[in-house]
Enzyme design. Structure first.
Site, PDB file in Angstrom:
ATOM      1  N   CYS A   2       0.843  -1.195   0.000  1.00 40.25           N
ATOM      2  CA  CYS A   2       0.000   0.000   0.000  1.00 40.25           C
ATOM      3  C   CYS A   2       0.880   1.247   0.000  1.00 40.25           C
ATOM      4  O   CYS A   2       2.024   1.212   0.436  1.00 40.25           O
ATOM      5  CB  CYS A   2      -0.849   0.053   1.254  1.00 40.25           C
ATOM      6  SG  CYS A   2      -1.832  -1.406   1.503  1.00 40.25           S
ATOM      7  N   ARG A  33       2.614   0.771  -6.060  1.00 44.07           N
ATOM      8  CA  ARG A  33       2.506   0.015  -4.821  1.00 44.07           C
ATOM      9  C   ARG A  33       1.133  -0.611  -4.638  1.00 44.07           C
ATOM     10  O   ARG A  33       0.955  -1.455  -3.768  1.00 44.07           O
ATOM     11  CB  ARG A  33       2.773   0.924  -3.616  1.00 44.07           C
ATOM     12  CG  ARG A  33       4.111   1.613  -3.648  1.00 44.07           C
ATOM     13  CD  ARG A  33       4.189   2.618  -2.534  1.00 44.07           C
ATOM     14  NE  ARG A  33       4.302   1.986  -1.243  1.00 44.07           N
ATOM     15  CZ  ARG A  33       5.443   1.774  -0.610  1.00 44.07           C
ATOM     16  NH1 ARG A  33       6.573   2.138  -1.161  1.00 44.07           N
ATOM     17  NH2 ARG A  33       5.462   1.209   0.575  1.00 44.07           N
ATOM     18  N   ASN A 114      -0.596   1.247   5.925  1.00 40.05           N
ATOM     19  CA  ASN A 114       0.218   0.372   5.081  1.00 40.05           C
ATOM     20  C   ASN A 114       0.813  -0.680   6.007  1.00 40.05           C
ATOM     21  O   ASN A 114       1.386  -0.337   7.034  1.00 40.05           O
ATOM     22  CB  ASN A 114       1.320   1.218   4.407  1.00 40.05           C
ATOM     23  CG  ASN A 114       2.398   0.382   3.763  1.00 40.05           C
ATOM     24  OD1 ASN A 114       2.219  -0.812   3.542  1.00 40.05           O
ATOM     25  ND2 ASN A 114       3.518   1.009   3.452  1.00 40.05           N
ATOM     26  N   GLY A 115       0.651  -1.960   5.668  1.00 38.85           N
ATOM     27  CA  GLY A 115       1.198  -3.023   6.524  1.00 38.85           C
ATOM     28  C   GLY A 115       0.124  -4.039   6.848  1.00 38.85           C
ATOM     29  O   GLY A 115      -0.914  -4.089   6.200  1.00 38.85           O
ATOM     30  N   GLU A 564      17.103 -15.227 -12.994  1.00 41.91           N
ATOM     31  CA  GLU A 564      16.573 -13.864 -13.098  1.00 41.91           C
ATOM     32  C   GLU A 564      15.746 -13.694 -14.381  1.00 41.91           C
ATOM     33  O   GLU A 564      14.676 -13.084 -14.366  1.00 41.91           O
ATOM     34  CB  GLU A 564      17.741 -12.859 -13.045  1.00 41.91           C
ATOM     35  CG  GLU A 564      17.373 -11.400 -13.234  1.00 41.91           C
ATOM     36  CD  GLU A 564      16.338 -10.857 -12.246  1.00 41.91           C
ATOM     37  OE1 GLU A 564      16.025 -11.523 -11.258  1.00 41.91           O
ATOM     38  OE2 GLU A 564      15.820  -9.762 -12.508  1.00 41.91           O
ATOM     39  N   LYS A 568      11.777 -12.723 -14.563  1.00 37.71           N
ATOM     40  CA  LYS A 568      11.249 -11.599 -15.363  1.00 37.71           C
ATOM     41  C   LYS A 568      10.119 -12.092 -16.263  1.00 37.71           C
ATOM     42  O   LYS A 568       9.086 -11.464 -16.367  1.00 37.71           O
ATOM     43  CB  LYS A 568      12.339 -10.980 -16.257  1.00 37.71           C
ATOM     44  CG  LYS A 568      13.412 -10.180 -15.587  1.00 37.71           C
ATOM     45  CD  LYS A 568      12.995  -8.843 -15.056  1.00 37.71           C
ATOM     46  CE  LYS A 568      12.495  -8.930 -13.659  1.00 37.71           C
ATOM     47  NZ  LYS A 568      13.389  -8.835 -12.578  1.00 37.71           N
ATOM     48  N   GLU A 571       6.927 -13.011 -14.082  1.00 42.96           N
ATOM     49  CA  GLU A 571       6.227 -11.925 -13.396  1.00 42.96           C
ATOM     50  C   GLU A 571       5.607 -10.938 -14.381  1.00 42.96           C
ATOM     51  O   GLU A 571       4.576 -10.343 -14.102  1.00 42.96           O
ATOM     52  CB  GLU A 571       7.109 -11.221 -12.358  1.00 42.96           C
ATOM     53  CG  GLU A 571       8.234 -10.381 -12.887  1.00 42.96           C
ATOM     54  CD  GLU A 571       9.077  -9.738 -11.779  1.00 42.96           C
ATOM     55  OE1 GLU A 571       8.535  -9.368 -10.734  1.00 42.96           O
ATOM     56  OE2 GLU A 571      10.302  -9.600 -11.987  1.00 42.96           O
ATOM     57  N   HIS A 587      19.073 -34.680 -14.507  1.00 42.28           N
ATOM     58  CA  HIS A 587      18.463 -35.177 -13.266  1.00 42.28           C
ATOM     59  C   HIS A 587      16.981 -34.838 -13.201  1.00 42.28           C
ATOM     60  O   HIS A 587      16.417 -34.752 -12.111  1.00 42.28           O
ATOM     61  CB  HIS A 587      19.211 -34.601 -12.052  1.00 42.28           C
ATOM     62  CG  HIS A 587      20.661 -34.975 -12.038  1.00 42.28           C
ATOM     63  ND1 HIS A 587      21.092 -36.275 -11.921  1.00 42.28           N
ATOM     64  CD2 HIS A 587      21.785 -34.224 -12.175  1.00 42.28           C
ATOM     65  CE1 HIS A 587      22.415 -36.306 -11.972  1.00 42.28           C
ATOM     66  NE2 HIS A 587      22.865 -35.068 -12.131  1.00 42.28           N
ATOM     67  N   LYS A 685       5.911  -3.607  -5.817  1.00 45.06           N
ATOM     68  CA  LYS A 685       7.325  -3.256  -5.913  1.00 45.06           C
ATOM     69  C   LYS A 685       8.035  -3.527  -4.593  1.00 45.06           C
ATOM     70  O   LYS A 685       9.137  -4.028  -4.559  1.00 45.06           O
ATOM     71  CB  LYS A 685       7.432  -1.766  -6.274  1.00 45.06           C
ATOM     72  CG  LYS A 685       8.854  -1.255  -6.406  1.00 45.06           C
ATOM     73  CD  LYS A 685       9.464  -1.776  -7.667  1.00 45.06           C
ATOM     74  CE  LYS A 685      10.917  -1.422  -7.843  1.00 45.06           C
ATOM     75  NZ  LYS A 685      11.574  -2.376  -8.747  1.00 45.06           N
TER      76      LYS A 685
HETATM   77  C1  G6P Z   1       9.306  -7.678  -4.825  1.00 43.96           C
HETATM   78  C2  G6P Z   1       9.587  -7.037  -6.170  1.00 43.96           C
HETATM   79  C3  G6P Z   1      10.828  -7.646  -6.789  1.00 43.96           C
HETATM   80  C4  G6P Z   1      11.995  -7.538  -5.825  1.00 43.96           C
HETATM   81  C5  G6P Z   1      11.673  -8.160  -4.464  1.00 43.96           C
HETATM   82  C6  G6P Z   1      12.738  -7.834  -3.433  1.00 43.96           C
HETATM   83  O1  G6P Z   1       8.919  -8.988  -4.996  1.00 43.96           O
HETATM   84  O2  G6P Z   1       8.490  -7.211  -7.028  1.00 43.96           O
HETATM   85  O3  G6P Z   1      11.139  -6.945  -7.978  1.00 43.96           O
HETATM   86  O4  G6P Z   1      13.105  -8.166  -6.366  1.00 43.96           O
HETATM   87  O5  G6P Z   1      10.445  -7.629  -3.970  1.00 43.96           O
HETATM   88  O6  G6P Z   1      12.701  -6.452  -3.206  1.00 43.96           O
HETATM   89  P1  G6P Z   1      13.904  -5.597  -2.652  1.00 43.96           P
HETATM   90  O7  G6P Z   1      13.389  -4.196  -2.600  1.00 43.96           O
HETATM   91  O8  G6P Z   1      14.196  -6.145  -1.271  1.00 43.96           O
HETATM   92  O9  G6P Z   1      15.053  -5.764  -3.558  1.00 43.96           O
END
Ligand code: G6P
Length: 690
Positions: A2, A33, A114-115, A564, A568, A571, A587, A685
């Site tokens: 949030c 957010r 928020n939380g 990674e 990507k 997501e 395996h 995010k």
């Molecule tokens: C969320 C974001 C990712 C990020 C992860 C860790 O899942 O969507 O993009 O890698 O959090 O976030 P941080 O701010 O700790 O790197």
């Protein structure tokens, strides 16, 4: 997560249009957010106007604009207002679950949050038993109702102050929160407090502030103690009206020369990107701070003195520029951030890597280098993309420092209650510096006496403040939910750390020099890789967009790139994708391979090249047609394979380049599938809840 935004003007006349616009712009900066949003705006005395809309901020703006009865030109000399964008944790995204939540139809107390309040069920049960009717499915609503419950249980004449009341509320809350509270009992006042979720306050004045800090006020020690137990309920802290009023020192910063309050505006937000266009002067609240804004003055209270915490909160200057949080000519923030990498990698190295003398100096670590070199192991802790940057650099860290390294996902690290000792060094990597699991892991390690190092992109974030030392990656604000430039900058920050830690090892000189020389080439090499964009767009449309699944394989330094890249893809495009260590192929994953399974194989020129070649043979023997990411100068690859050719770098930096085509492919697949690239469904995010 949030996002919270609030705006207060004191003796600075603004019309309603300006106030609503400020709230909506603040929300749009925080939109990454959350999903649904609303704005709140006081109108007549003791009346709040509340606007709610599910979805994008633009829809909320349209809704407000369509209210023809609203006098947008009405002027307010002093005014308080707040807004919220929600990432649903309790209850569906819908109007009734939108914030602010209220204590009652008269809005005696309204709250944005928020939380997560983890004991909300217990609180709700008690409050419902006492006749408080809930209107939403959220955990937040219990905060507003609780405030009213405590208020109602005080006889007239012995009512608590706003700060005392919010302290009593906070004492009952478990979990993580940043909240802003407004009340009809305290018109024009606002309380903001945090525990575990970020919250900062921007300050805008015409005249320079007298001092650059706010004193913290202590008092009300064991909070409001009691005359009588409110309605016999043992859960709620009783309140004592005879308790001496809290010491109210003047916040010198906000007074004018004649000692009178000066015209001032306050911007409260979960993220500096919502504040920077108004002011660069900000104050970060610490966990447990209760900020009270009244008559233009900001007071920060705490329940009791904490010896480990400063008794002042500095007013700092944000270094971020507005342009950095705007999309400019790009279609999406993610695209812009991918394209920023030639500059963001330079910003990460600026003032730290001297390419002439081939030395690295990380100022934030200087006094701790000896301790780190002596430690018995280094534990990296992170989530998501940040975790992948640790995997990517683990091998070079081990090679250069000869210190054992372990890499941990923060949630699993906590679940396992991993043993941590005083002679461990724990490195917390986080773009936002606010990820709940990573922060909890940090606190766990601090309690056990380990040296804690933070690698974050966000100055003033919880991780950058709570660690002993660290490195800011200086990649600039990253808005796209899918992390791109932060990954490459974290990667470089970790490589720089390994380089500095090994500077006294003569045997490593040649290797170090080769790495530093290639760090220097990075911006140019990234530009050359970005030039593949059109080719990648075409590839994604021709071969990938309609697929149900995509496997990405590689080994050694490229394992992290595979993980990674797959993250990507999934997501952003909601397509199943898996990063597979090529050494593990036989395996299990080999069973997935046939002529229909799309595969990307990373086969760059390093010591493992022959082993990856054998993986290629295993895949083609099962009729697979992999797309190969290889180096431009590789002439061994038969023409029958489709290739993505990237410039060659020293093995341990090659992952900085191979990840870029995967960032671009995931971007193009998502765009072609019509998915919202900057706000993938269900994701946020910054994950500030466990
Ligand atoms: C969320 C974001 C990712 C990020 C992860 C860790 O899942 O969507 O993009 O890698 O959090 O976030 P941080 O701010 O700790 O790197």
């Amino acid at each position: 997560m949030c996002g919270i935004f609030a705006y207060l003007n004191y003796l600075v006349e603004k019309d309603r249009r300006y106030i609503i616009n400020t709230l909506l712009t603040g929300l749009s900066r925080l939109e990454y957010r959350g999903y649904d949003s609303l704005a709140v705006n006081g109108d007549k005395e003791n009346e709040f106007l509340i606007f709610r809309e599910v979805g994008k901020v633009a829809a909320l703006r349209a809704k407000i604009e369509s209210q023809s009865t609203l006098d947008m030109n009405k002027k307010f000399l002093s005014h308080t207002s707040m807004a919220h964008t929600r990432w649903a944790t309790h209850g569906q995204p819908c109007e009734k679950n939108s914030h602010p939540h209220r204590s009652d139809p008269n809005n005696e107390f309204i709250v944005v949050h928020n939380g997560i309040i983890t004991n909300y069920k217990e609180l709700r049960t008690i409050l419902e038993k006492n006749g408080y009717l809930f209107e939403s499915d959220t955990d937040t609503e219990c905060i507003a109702k609780l405030a009213k419950y405590i208020w109602d249980n005080h006889a007239k004449g012995s009512k608590p102050t706003f700060t005392t009341l919010v302290k009593a509320v906070c004492k009952e809350l478990e979990g993580a929160f940043a909240i802003i509270v407004k009340s009809t009992h305290f018109p024009d006042e606002v309380i903001a407090t945090r525990r575990g979720s970020p919250l900062l306050i921007g300050v805008k004045t015409q005249k320079k502030l007298k001092v650059d800090f706010v004193d913290v006020e202590f008092g009300g020690a064991e909070a409001p103690a009691a005359v009588a137990q409110p309605k016999g309920n043992s859960l709620l802290a009783p309140i004592n009206p005879s308790h001496p009023p809290m010491q109210r020192s003047q916040s010198r910063a906000f007074l004018s020369d004649d000692g009178m309050p000066q015209p001032i505006e306050y911007f409260l937000a979960s993220d500096p990107s919502a504040i920077v266009e108004h002011t660069k002067r900000v104050l970060y609240l610490e966990d447990g701070d209760i900020a009270h804004i009244d008559e233009g003055e900001l007071h920060i209270h705490r329940l009791r003195r904490d010896d480990n915490m400063s008794t002042m909160r500095q007013i700092q200057t944000l270094e971020m520029e507005l342009a950095e949080i705007m999309k400019g000519s790009f279609d999406h923030f993610m695209q812009k951030e991918i394209y920023e990498q030639p500059e963001s990698v330079v910003n990460t190295m600026r003032g730290r890597v001297n390419f002439d003398t081939r030395t690295v100096t990380l100022g934030g670590l200087s006094t701790y280098l000896a301790t780190i070199r002596r430690c018995r192991r280094i534990v990296f802790v992170a989530c998501g993309t940040s975790y992948h940057s640790c995997i990517a650099t683990r091998a070079i860290f081990e090679e250069l420092t000869e210190i054992p390294i372990s890499v941990e996902l923060a949630s699993d690290f906590l679940d396992r209650k991993t043993p941590i000792f005083r002679d461990d060094v724990c490195v917390f990597v986080s773009q936002s510096g606010e990820t709940a699991d990573t922060i909890l892991a940090l606190r766990y390690c601090l309690e056990r006496g380990a040296l804690c190092v933070g690698i974050t992109n966000t100055v003033g974030s919880s991780i950058s403040r709570e660690t002993h030392c660290g490195v800011h990656i200086n990649a600039g604000p990253e808005i796209g939910v899918a992390s791109t430039k932060a990954y490459t900058s974290q990667f470089i920050a970790l490589v720089m750390m390994a380089l500095q830690l090994s500077e006294d090892r003569i045997s490593k000189t040649e290797r170090r020099n080769a790495i530093i020389d290639d760090l220097c080439r990075l911006p140019q090499v990234i530009k050359e890789t970005l030039a593949l964009d059109n080719e990648l767009k075409q590839l994604s449309r021709e071969s990938l967009v309609k697929q149900a699944s995509l496997l990405i394989m590689g080994r050694g330094y490229q394992n992290a790139t595979c993980l990674e890249g797959a993250l990507k893809i999934k997501e952003l495009s909601y397509m199943h994708s898996e990063g597979i260590l090529a050494g593990e192929l036989k395996h299990g994953p080999l069973a997935l391979i046939d002529e229909n399974m799309p595969v990307i194989l990373i086969m760059t020129k390093d010591s493992l090249y022959p082993k990856v070649q054998s993986a290629l043979q295993q895949v083609t023997a099962r009729k697979g047609h992999p797309i190969i990411i290889c180096n431009t100068n590789d002439s061994n690859i038969p023409d029958k394979y489709r290739t993505i050719r990237v410039p060659q770098l020293v093995d341990c930096l090659q992952g900085l380049i191979t990840v870029i085509p995967l960032q671009l492919l995931s971007y193009h697949i998502a765009v072609a599938r019509g998915v919202n690239v900057d706000f993938p469904r269900n994701l946020a995010k910054s994950v500030t809840v466990e």
